[in-house]
Scaffold this active site. Sequence first.
Site, PDB file in Angstrom:
ATOM      1  N   CYS A  34     -43.978  32.337 -35.345  1.00  0.00           N
ATOM      2  CA  CYS A  34     -44.991  33.690 -35.965  1.00  0.00           C
ATOM      3  C   CYS A  34     -44.794  34.050 -37.531  1.00  0.00           C
ATOM      4  O   CYS A  34     -45.116  34.875 -37.976  1.00  0.00           O
ATOM      5  CB  CYS A  34     -44.577  34.792 -35.087  1.00  0.00           C
ATOM      6  SG  CYS A  34     -43.010  35.206 -35.043  1.00  0.00           S
ATOM      7  N   ASP A  51     -39.511  28.841 -29.603  1.00  0.00           N
ATOM      8  CA  ASP A  51     -40.540  29.971 -29.972  1.00  0.00           C
ATOM      9  C   ASP A  51     -39.545  31.247 -30.749  1.00  0.00           C
ATOM     10  O   ASP A  51     -39.345  32.163 -30.098  1.00  0.00           O
ATOM     11  CB  ASP A  51     -41.350  30.392 -28.857  1.00  0.00           C
ATOM     12  CG  ASP A  51     -42.173  31.565 -29.321  1.00  0.00           C
ATOM     13  OD1 ASP A  51     -42.366  31.880 -30.359  1.00  0.00           O
ATOM     14  OD2 ASP A  51     -42.712  32.267 -28.238  1.00  0.00           O
TER      15      ASP A  51
HETATM   16  C1  LIG Z   1     -40.952  35.433 -30.135  1.00  0.00           C
HETATM   17  S1  LIG Z   1     -40.251  35.685 -28.650  1.00  0.00           S
HETATM   18  C2  LIG Z   1     -40.717  34.372 -27.644  1.00  0.00           C
HETATM   19  C3  LIG Z   1     -40.693  34.621 -25.968  1.00  0.00           C
HETATM   20  C4  LIG Z   1     -41.514  33.701 -25.320  1.00  0.00           C
HETATM   21  N1  LIG Z   1     -41.363  32.171 -25.496  1.00  0.00           N
HETATM   22  C5  LIG Z   1     -42.905  34.307 -24.863  1.00  0.00           C
HETATM   23  O1  LIG Z   1     -43.829  33.656 -25.457  1.00  0.00           O
HETATM   24  O2  LIG Z   1     -42.909  35.041 -24.267  1.00  0.00           O
HETATM   25  C6  LIG Z   1     -38.578  35.432 -29.156  1.00  0.00           C
HETATM   26  C7  LIG Z   1     -37.372  35.547 -27.954  1.00  0.00           C
HETATM   27  O3  LIG Z   1     -36.254  35.178 -28.251  1.00  0.00           O
HETATM   28  C8  LIG Z   1     -35.173  36.103 -28.211  1.00  0.00           C
HETATM   29  N2  LIG Z   1     -34.261  35.561 -28.976  1.00  0.00           N
HETATM   30  C9  LIG Z   1     -34.293  36.271 -30.293  1.00  0.00           C
HETATM   31  N3  LIG Z   1     -32.951  35.473 -30.878  1.00  0.00           N
HETATM   32  C10 LIG Z   1     -32.335  35.042 -29.887  1.00  0.00           C
HETATM   33  C11 LIG Z   1     -31.110  33.896 -29.961  1.00  0.00           C
HETATM   34  N4  LIG Z   1     -30.505  33.929 -30.945  1.00  0.00           N
HETATM   35  N5  LIG Z   1     -30.819  33.309 -28.851  1.00  0.00           N
HETATM   36  C12 LIG Z   1     -31.562  33.600 -27.645  1.00  0.00           C
HETATM   37  N6  LIG Z   1     -32.736  34.173 -27.706  1.00  0.00           N
HETATM   38  C13 LIG Z   1     -32.972  34.831 -28.945  1.00  0.00           C
HETATM   39  C14 LIG Z   1     -35.853  37.279 -28.002  1.00  0.00           C
HETATM   40  O4  LIG Z   1     -35.311  38.202 -27.026  1.00  0.00           O
HETATM   41  C15 LIG Z   1     -37.325  36.863 -27.656  1.00  0.00           C
HETATM   42  O5  LIG Z   1     -37.382  37.106 -26.173  1.00  0.00           O
END
Ligand SMILES: C[S@@+](CC[C@H](N)C(=O)[O-])C[C@H]1O[C@@H](n2cnc3c(N)ncnc32)[C@H](O)[C@@H]1O
Length: 438
Positions: free
Chosen positions: A395, A368
């Site tokens: 998204c 996600d």
């Molecule tokens: C769209 S949110 C989804 C969170 C979770 N799946 C939810 O539905 O609550 C994307 C998440 O990815 C994390 N994130 C963004 N880039 C990342 C990366 N390169 N590696 C690890 N996590 C990352 C952000 O901190 C965020 O928590």
Amino acid sequence: MSPEAERVSSTPTAGGRHLTLTVGPPAAGGTFVARHEGRVVFVRGSAPGETVTARLVDDPEQHANARFWRAEAVDVLEAGVDRVPTVWQEASVDGVGGAEWAHIALPAQRRIASEVMQELLRRAGVTSYPIEQVQVEPAPHDVDGLGSRTRVRFAVDEEGRVGMRGWRSHEVRDVGENPLAAQGIRDLRLGEWTAPEGTEAVDAVAPSAGPVSVVLVGRDLDPASLEIPESWGDADVAVRTGRGLVPLRGDGLVHERVGERLFSVSATGFWQGHRRAAELLSDVVQSVLKAPHGGSAWDLYGGVGLFAAIAAEQVGSEGAVVTVEGNRRASQLAQENLEDLPQVSTATADVADWVRARRGGVDVVVLDPPRNGAGAELIELLARTVRQRIVYVSCEPSTLARDLAVAEKAGWKVVDLRAFDLFPHTHHVESVTVLERA
Ligand SMILES: C[S@@+](CC[C@H](N)C(=O)[O-])C[C@H]1O[C@@H](n2cnc3c(N)ncnc32)[C@H](O)[C@@H]1O
């Protein structure tokens, strides 16, 4: 002007040229395509099939050789069939950003978003799925798209007035009734309040369990300078300065219930924004993930563990789930939220780095990512590593389409793709795609 014409805005332009345009199909980004003397003009604040007076955003002299210009509809000369009175007057062309389709009927918003998504998939070259079947569905019980935003970031100007920024503008503007926000956020009446000096933004959250939360954000903000107004009732309050989060009332967390499970989320951390989103996406992921009992699953970009909880139930206590998240606080909370599920472990890491370092494979993956998507390298790594199924929650349809095309080239096929209107009155679309080996 025709009898059905509607005046959208009468704000004079800062020297911008006006054109009369007939507006055609949608483009990505919430605009619509018109043509002027053969040149494409992307028009904001309009709808398909209408004739508008549009103000050019780009200076036509400076952009004389540009392939396209951008414009904003300031008067409707012939309204299109999809136009309705706006649900949020303060979000029209010269108002706040974030509700660019508030003047379009909700079923038409979904039809238009479906057309855009189909076109993006076609252009990216996705061939393994019947693209015409992709239709944006409403969230369950969402009749008017109002009151659904549980997370709102307000901007604050130098006088401490609280509002939101205009589209591509730094100006802080009045939000009025703010009808898209959840009732708990509207009840705070932040537009009538003056923020203390040094406040740069205010984050308001109306979670599904427990009190509303207000966080004042400002690098040099003095927490002692805040007098909590009565209109905030029993809301939790915190200040986020350059040194971190300082809770003044509550513990800096909000609580979200999904089914029987309660998740703690940082008051400024990520959680799905539409009040029905977490439950809906959980239900869909639950039905498509099909993690084998006793098998293995990865929850990539896992946040505070929403989808890891589902994977854990499916693999059972003999299976293994890893949830990978880059934000240290979110990862810590995921560990606490899922501590009753010993089959789950958490990794605080960049997803691509973490996957690249794995040696063995995994049965299923749910990912996600944020709007910029997973990217080719990660998709190719997953295409090699995952044994059975990849569930991609997205998204942003444009980066999803790009990534699906990469997955197809790497020997996978799309077997299901559902799209949801979790950002009503905007062009944004959430989706869940299921990939299997071709
Ligand atoms: C769209 S949110 C989804 C969170 C979770 N799946 C939810 O539905 O609550 C994307 C998440 O990815 C994390 N994130 C963004 N880039 C990342 C990366 N390169 N590696 C690890 N996590 C990352 C952000 O901190 C965020 O928590």
